[in-house]
Design an enzyme around this catalytic site. Structure first.
Site, PDB file in Angstrom:
ATOM      1  N   ARG A   1     -10.923  -0.668  14.526  1.00 27.47           N
ATOM      2  CA  ARG A   1     -10.792   0.161  13.325  1.00 27.47           C
ATOM      3  C   ARG A   1     -11.744  -0.388  12.259  1.00 27.47           C
ATOM      4  NH1 ARG A   1      -5.051   0.700  10.178  1.00 27.47           N
ATOM      5  NH2 ARG A   1      -5.531  -1.482   9.734  1.00 27.47           N
TER       6      ARG A   1
ATOM      7  N   LYS B   1       0.849  -1.200   0.000  1.00 29.19           N
ATOM      8  CA  LYS B   1       0.000   0.000   0.000  1.00 29.19           C
ATOM      9  C   LYS B   1       0.880   1.244   0.000  1.00 29.19           C
ATOM     10  CE  LYS B   1      -0.376  -0.337   5.039  1.00 29.19           C
ATOM     11  NZ  LYS B   1      -1.256  -0.755   6.140  1.00 29.19           N
TER      12      LYS B   1
ATOM     13  N   HIS C   1      -6.348  -7.677  12.766  1.00 32.92           N
ATOM     14  CA  HIS C   1      -5.133  -6.849  12.818  1.00 32.92           C
ATOM     15  C   HIS C   1      -4.799  -6.593  14.287  1.00 32.92           C
ATOM     16  CE1 HIS C   1      -2.081  -4.521  10.962  1.00 32.92           C
ATOM     17  NE2 HIS C   1      -2.565  -3.331  11.263  1.00 32.92           N
TER      18      HIS C   1
ATOM     19  N   TYR D   1      14.530  31.019   5.007  1.00 29.92           N
ATOM     20  CA  TYR D   1      13.334  31.680   5.543  1.00 29.92           C
ATOM     21  C   TYR D   1      13.509  31.981   7.023  1.00 29.92           C
ATOM     22  CZ  TYR D   1      10.921  30.482   1.237  1.00 29.92           C
ATOM     23  OH  TYR D   1      10.548  30.387  -0.074  1.00 29.92           O
TER      24      TYR D   1
ATOM     25  N   CYS E   1      13.154  24.237   2.959  1.00 32.26           N
ATOM     26  CA  CYS E   1      12.227  24.855   2.002  1.00 32.26           C
ATOM     27  C   CYS E   1      11.429  23.753   1.305  1.00 32.26           C
ATOM     28  CB  CYS E   1      12.990  25.644   0.952  1.00 32.26           C
ATOM     29  SG  CYS E   1      14.210  26.768   1.622  1.00 32.26           S
ATOM     30  N   MET E   2      10.509  24.161   0.453  1.00 31.30           N
ATOM     31  CA  MET E   2       9.710  23.160  -0.247  1.00 31.30           C
ATOM     32  C   MET E   2      10.590  22.310  -1.178  1.00 31.30           C
ATOM     33  SD  MET E   2       6.368  23.676  -2.657  1.00 31.30           S
ATOM     34  CE  MET E   2       5.266  24.346  -1.433  1.00 31.30           C
ATOM     35  N   ASP E   3      11.609  22.945  -1.783  1.00 34.84           N
ATOM     36  CA  ASP E   3      12.382  22.250  -2.811  1.00 34.84           C
ATOM     37  C   ASP E   3      13.873  22.175  -2.521  1.00 34.84           C
ATOM     38  OD1 ASP E   3       9.875  22.521  -4.295  1.00 34.84           O
ATOM     39  OD2 ASP E   3      10.512  24.613  -4.435  1.00 34.84           O
TER      40      ASP E   3
ATOM     41  N   ARG F   1       1.101 -10.880   6.703  1.00 35.70           N
ATOM     42  CA  ARG F   1       1.008  -9.613   5.958  1.00 35.70           C
ATOM     43  C   ARG F   1       2.226  -8.766   6.291  1.00 35.70           C
ATOM     44  NH1 ARG F   1      -4.043  -9.761   8.509  1.00 35.70           N
ATOM     45  NH2 ARG F   1      -3.426  -7.948   9.719  1.00 35.70           N
TER      46      ARG F   1
HETATM   47  C1  LIG Z   1      -0.566  -1.680   6.880  1.00 36.84           C
HETATM   48  C2  LIG Z   1      -1.110  -2.954   7.287  1.00 36.84           C
HETATM   49  C3  LIG Z   1      -0.264  -4.072   7.403  1.00 36.84           C
HETATM   50  C4  LIG Z   1       1.222  -4.006   7.252  1.00 36.84           C
HETATM   51  O1  LIG Z   1       1.757  -3.502   8.456  1.00 36.84           O
HETATM   52  P1  LIG Z   1       3.321  -3.523   8.750  1.00 36.84           P
HETATM   53  O2  LIG Z   1       3.425  -3.213  10.167  1.00 36.84           O
HETATM   54  O3  LIG Z   1       3.917  -2.489   7.888  1.00 36.84           O
HETATM   55  O4  LIG Z   1       3.808  -4.873   8.417  1.00 36.84           O
HETATM   56  C5  LIG Z   1      -0.857  -5.283   7.677  1.00 36.84           C
HETATM   57  N1  LIG Z   1      -2.194  -5.384   7.833  1.00 36.84           N
HETATM   58  C6  LIG Z   1      -3.001  -4.341   7.768  1.00 36.84           C
HETATM   59  C7  LIG Z   1      -4.460  -4.539   7.973  1.00 36.84           C
HETATM   60  C8  LIG Z   1      -2.497  -3.077   7.510  1.00 36.84           C
HETATM   61  O5  LIG Z   1      -3.318  -2.039   7.445  1.00 36.84           O
END
Ligand SMILES: *Cc1c(COP(=O)(O)O)cnc(C)c1O
Length: 710
Positions: free
Chosen positions: A448, A355, A476, A580, A628-630, A535
């Site tokens: 969540r 992601k 999770h 700045y 700065c931004m850049d 995951r």
């Molecule tokens: C982001 C996420 C993960 C991955 O988490 P890490 O700690 O980066 O391994 C796994 N499961 C869910 C539901 C997540 O949102």
């Protein structure tokens, strides 16, 4: 990481392209028949095998994974060339049904045979390579021998029993045996073998081989047995030695040379037509066509001028390492995936969490590389991320971890994405627009997403939805990164709640499918779990989220480096300020480097005032003033040799020094997950793998070289 030295190969490629022009213009034919035969039927026959061996050499070094890219490129080039020369075919009345056979076997114009031959030869060579290099070479050698019999040994081969039928069949399909089946595989695999010899042995071998091949060719000519004259027994021998010789000659890379030789190869037949046309129009046929050497010279000059013009006029590509970039070490990624795979419980697989553009690493290239290590499941945050992966050709399971509007159920189907059921209402709404493939989120205490794990009635109602194809059930953990007693107890309660719900589903006759609960810290801090997936997010990228202790830490390597350049170096006298708010005030004679990266690239703005540092020429330099931004400022007073264009490392190694992502994120009071996923799209992505490196800036030694390339 090594620099790829292939200028010798690139120069040889250009020489080979000129030989091909010789082949088609016979520069010596007005003067000496034997000399012309030597130049065009012997020497020029080294050209195409050289192209093929170079391709084979690099195919092998990519583990033949670049085969698909090569084929695609060849196809595009062939289509362009065939279109370019189509008017000529039309003019010559060649666009008959046979034209389409030629399109796939012989090429639509004499020099274009190379493209269909490559398109056929690469898959064949790749298949033979699977037998092992030796066996593959033996098989390709056997094919080549058959080819010889239909080429310069034709008259002799036809005396053998069965030869008539064999070659009759071959010539039904191909005009020559110099084709993708009988000729190309051997040279691709000889290139793949990339035999190394001492320079002396290679040079001597080349010359001796060439003498042998010359004798062979003249003998066959005097016997009058040649049907065509592309293939000789001595040719593979010459090529092996010549290639070994070229591999010993070093130099930088010459991309332009490579492009020039391709253009020369493609354009010279057109230039032959133009020269002949011009000669006719100007009444200069006697000279421009009649004298073979002048003809050759005119054609070559025109070809080089046209090719050079195309190279000069084409738009210059943007160089990814010119300003600020993320450098992705795909070997480190593969290493991490392998290290994590070793930690899994039996039957468990990685689900790579990619992601937020793979935590800022570039989701497509990360997913592609992981697929090659055997990863078959990916997780993304949202619909658009899932679609982007599919559009890039990523196969396997893609689970969307976040909420998707049920209205978009058709898109889930269209792109074969698996959706998380975020709560009971979401599940019913999806089912109403179903069917959809889902994993059911179970809320075990994070509160969540997911259906409360203990709400059996809700689970029952969802499992009764025919349109919900429930392929998995997951939860999770929210405090698994902590080894504190209270947190460990909480995690245990989450695990208990999860497995009880899974057991209840099983005992109620509902198959829960693939179950999964651990993410990175669930792997680091928990014993192996009876789950189908792990995951893995942040640890796949080789860094911890923060400095908190973990029960285990496998051997992982950081995948990302963040680099920029020095834009300008300036001196401040005591009392002068910079940036700045004049937030930096020089208390001594100070040298500041202005660096080409800022918060607009995703770097946290406070970093320059909370102890941030960067590496230049292998030395740590403090950030000063306001980011700065850049741009940002580095105090380089202690590194007086800093020059504009120098490489600046914000995350990663330079020389003996390293700045880790964790160091940067801790300066800003955040975690690496946030830091990395914020790295913005303005940063180009440069990935490298194995030796196939696009001149890697791997430290101080190469810094000067790099600035030189500016
Ligand atoms: C982001 C996420 C993960 C991955 O988490 P890490 O700690 O980066 O391994 C796994 N499961 C869910 C539901 C997540 O949102």
């Amino acid at each position: 990481m090594k620099m790829e030295n292939r200028a010798a190969l690139d120069r040889a490629r250009l020489a080979a392209a000129v030989l091909v022009v010789c082949n088609h213009t016979s520069p010596l034919s007005s003067f000496t028949a034997a000399g012309d035969f030597f130049l065009t039927r012997v020497l020029a026959r080294l050209a195409v095998p050289l192209f093929l061996m170079i391709s084979g050499y690099f195919l092998e070094r990519s583990g033949w994974r670049s085969a698909r890219r090569l084929l695609k490129k060849t196809m595009v080039l062939y289509a362009a060339a065939a279109a370019l020369y189509l008017p000529l075919n039309l003019y010559a009345g060649q666009v008959t049904p046979d034209f389409f056979r030629k399109l796939v076997t012989d090429g639509t114009l004499y020099h274009l045979w190379y493209f269909p031959a490559l398109l056929l030869g690469v898959p064949i060579a790749k298949g033979l390579r699977r037998l092992g290099l030796r066996a593959g070479l033996a098989a390709a050698g056997a094919l080549y021998l058959i080819g010889l019999g239909g080429d310069s040994y034709y008259g002799l081969a036809m005396r053998l029993p069965g030869a008539e039928n064999l070659y009759g069949a071959v010539f039904q399909v191909f005009t020559y045996t110099r084709n993708g089946l009988l000729y190309v595989p051997l040279f691709l695999l000889l290139g793949a073998a990339g035999l190394r010899l001492s320079r002396r042995a290679a040079a001597l071998g080349t010359l001796a081989g060439l003498a042998l091949m010359t004798a062979e060719a003249f003998r066959l000519r005097s016997l009058g047995v040649q049907r065509h004259d592309s293939m000789y027994l001595a040719l593979p021998l010459v090529m092996v030695c010549l290639f070994a010789w070229l591999l010993e000659e070093n130099g930088g890379r010459r991309r332009e040379l490579r492009q020039l030789s391709a253009l020369v190869y493609l354009l010279h037949p057109g230039c032959i037509v133009l020269v002949r046309g011009a000669a006719g129009a100007l009444g200069l046929e006697r000279w421009l066509v009649g004298n073979s050497l002048i003809h050759f010279t005119a054609v070559t000059l025109l070809t080089f001028v046209l090719s050079g013009l195309i190279l000069i006029l084409r738009p210059r590509p943007l160089r990814p390492m010119a300003r600020a970039w993320r450098e992705i070490d795909l070997d480190a990624l593969a290493h991490n995936a392998a290290a994590l795979q070793k930690c899994l419980s039996p039957g468990q697989e990685l689900m790579a969490v990619v992601k937020a553009d793979a935590y800022g690493h570039g989701a497509v290239r990360i997913a592609r590389r992981l697929r090659r290590t055997g990863v078959r499941a990916f997780a993304v945050a949202c619909l658009s991320e899932g679609i982007a992966l599919r559009k890039a050709g990523v196969r396997g399971t893609i689970l969307i971890l976040g909420w998707t509007d049920p209205e978009d159920a058709p898109l889930l189907r269209r792109w074969r994405l698996t959706q998380t059921v975020a709560d009971e209402a979401h599940g019913h709404a999806l089912a109403a627009r179903g069917p959809v493939h889902v994993h059911l989120g179970l809320d075990t205490g994070m509160h969540r997403l997911g259906v409360p794990a203990e709400d059996r009635e809700a689970l029952d109602r969802l499992f009764r939805e025919k349109n919900l194809r429930i392929d998995g059930v997951f939860s999770h953990l929210c405090v698994s990164d902590s080894l504190e007693k209270g947190d460990e107890d909480y995690t245990q309660r989450q695990l208990d709640g999860f497995y009880q719900a899974v057991d209840w589903l099983r005992s109620s006759g509902y198959g829960p499918g693939a179950v999964h609960i651990q993410s990175s810290y669930g792997l680091l801090n928990l014993p192996p779990q009876p789950c189908r997936y792990l995951r893995a997010g942040i640890i796949l990228y080789g860094v911890p989220s923060d400095g908190s202790p973990t029960a285990a830490w496998p051997d992982l390597r950081p995948v990302l480096s963040l680099r920029a350049r020095v834009a300008s170096v300036r001196r401040l006298t005591p009392g002068e300020g910079a940036g700045y708010g004049l937030a930096f005030q020089a208390r001594r004679e100070t040298v500041l480097a202005v660096v080409t990266i800022g918060y607009g690239d995703g770097l946290p703005r406070q970093l320059s005032q909370t102890g941030g540092e960067a590496l230049i020429r292998g030395r740590r330099c403090p950030m000063v003033g306001r980011m700065c931004m850049d741009q940002l400022f580095l105090d380089v007073t202690e590194v007086p040799e800093v020059r504009p264009g120098d490489l600046v490392t914000l995350i990663g190694r330079d020389g003996g020094q390293e700045i880790t992502a964790q160091e940067v994120s801790s300066h800003c009071g955040t975690i690496t997950n946030e830091l990395l996923s914020q790295l913005g799209p303005r940063l180009s992505l440069v990935s490298h793998e194995g030796d196939a490196v696009p001149n890697p800036p791997d430290g101080l030694e190469k810094t000067a070289l790099f600035s030189g390339a500016q």
